[in-house]
Design a protein around this motif. Structure first.
Motif, mmCIF file in Angstrom:
data_model
loop_
_atom_site.group_PDB
_atom_site.id
_atom_site.type_symbol
_atom_site.label_atom_id
_atom_site.label_comp_id
_atom_site.label_asym_id
_atom_site.label_seq_id
_atom_site.Cartn_x
_atom_site.Cartn_y
_atom_site.Cartn_z
ATOM 1 N N PHE A 272 0.844 -1.194 0.000
ATOM 2 C CA PHE A 272 0.000 0.000 0.000
ATOM 3 C C PHE A 272 0.881 1.247 0.000
ATOM 4 N N ALA A 273 0.418 2.278 -0.699
ATOM 5 C CA ALA A 273 1.177 3.527 -0.768
ATOM 6 C C ALA A 273 1.279 4.181 0.599
ATOM 7 N N ASP A 274 0.195 4.122 1.371
ATOM 8 C CA ASP A 274 0.177 4.703 2.708
ATOM 9 C C ASP A 274 -1.026 4.152 3.459
ATOM 10 N N ASP A 275 -1.193 4.586 4.688
ATOM 11 C CA ASP A 275 -2.297 4.087 5.517
ATOM 12 C C ASP A 275 -3.650 4.462 4.929
ATOM 13 N N ALA A 276 -3.713 5.614 4.279
ATOM 14 C CA ALA A 276 -4.981 6.060 3.697
ATOM 15 C C ALA A 276 -5.430 5.121 2.585
ATOM 16 N N GLU A 277 -4.481 4.720 1.739
ATOM 17 C CA GLU A 277 -4.832 3.796 0.652
ATOM 18 C C GLU A 277 -5.231 2.438 1.225
#
Length: 216
Positions: free
Chosen positions: A70-75
């Motif tokens: 994942f790119a970041d926690d949001a994604e």
């Protein structure tokens, strides 16, 4: 049920949301053996039907074959949230007696199921069954096997078994099963949710006069 009484299938996610999932599952950040959108849809519908819940940690790992990059926690929150909504929405639709909309046309044409999204979806559905196979067959193995037979046939996962190969060779049968897939999903859900009718208790017979307690 007549055509007039058959409810229209209901979408489990909006098209834009399905496109977002499709792009992510088709990206290089996901394991090459992970389920694609069609397979994941079938997998999550199976989890909605399943006789008992599977922890999210277990089914997420199975769907992705590990942890995606994942790119970041949001994604991560967005993608996992969409997957959970697909499963939850399927439960809501089935709970009200509705039919889930499947992300493909319900026809084989001149193709075998394995050559179409139908086969991919049913293979994903069976992956959901395999995740907790004991629960699916615990109470009534014969009934469960009968209800799952269409999904097994259309998945192409059992083509090496002689009995299945013979059934899979009947194109008319397969085409009929494809058109009934949404109803077959509902039948399975109801099998695990609606308790069998219990026989009504029989009234006790009255004793003939003169044969009560203390009488000869």
């Amino acid at each position: 049920m007549s055509d007039a009484e058959t409810p229209l299938p209901q979408p489990l996610l909006e098209d834009e949301e399905l496109d977002l999932l499709d792009d992510f599952l088709d990206s290089e950040r996901v394991d090459a053996d992970a389920l694609d959108l069609i397979g994941a849809h079938g997998f999550l519908v199976a989890l909605a039907v399943a006789p008992r819940d599977t922890p999210a940690s277990a089914w997420v790992a199975e769907l992705f074959h590990g942890e995606p990059a994942f790119a970041d926690d949001a994604e991560r929150e967005t993608i996992l949230g969409l997957l959970e909504r697909l499963r939850h929405n399927a439960i809501e639709v089935l709970e009200t007696g509705g039919l889930p909309e499947l992300p493909f046309e319900l026809e084989l044409g001149d193709n075998t199921p394995e050559e179409t999204p139908i086969g991919d979806w049913c293979a994903g559905f069976m992956e959901g069954v395999f995740l907790d196979e004991a629960a699916w067959f615990a109470d009534d193995e014969e009934a469960a096997a009968t209800l799952l037979l269409p999904f097994m046939l259309l998945s192409g996962l059992f083509e090496d078994e002689p009995d299945m190969a013979e059934l899979a060779g009947d194109a008319t049968r397969l085409e009929g099963l494809v058109t009934q897939l949404p109803e077959l999903v509902l039948d399975l859900y109801l099998h695990y949710r609606v308790p069998p009718e219990t026989p009504k208790p029989k009234p006790r017979r009255k004793q003939p006069a003169g044969r009560g307690k203390g009488k000869r």
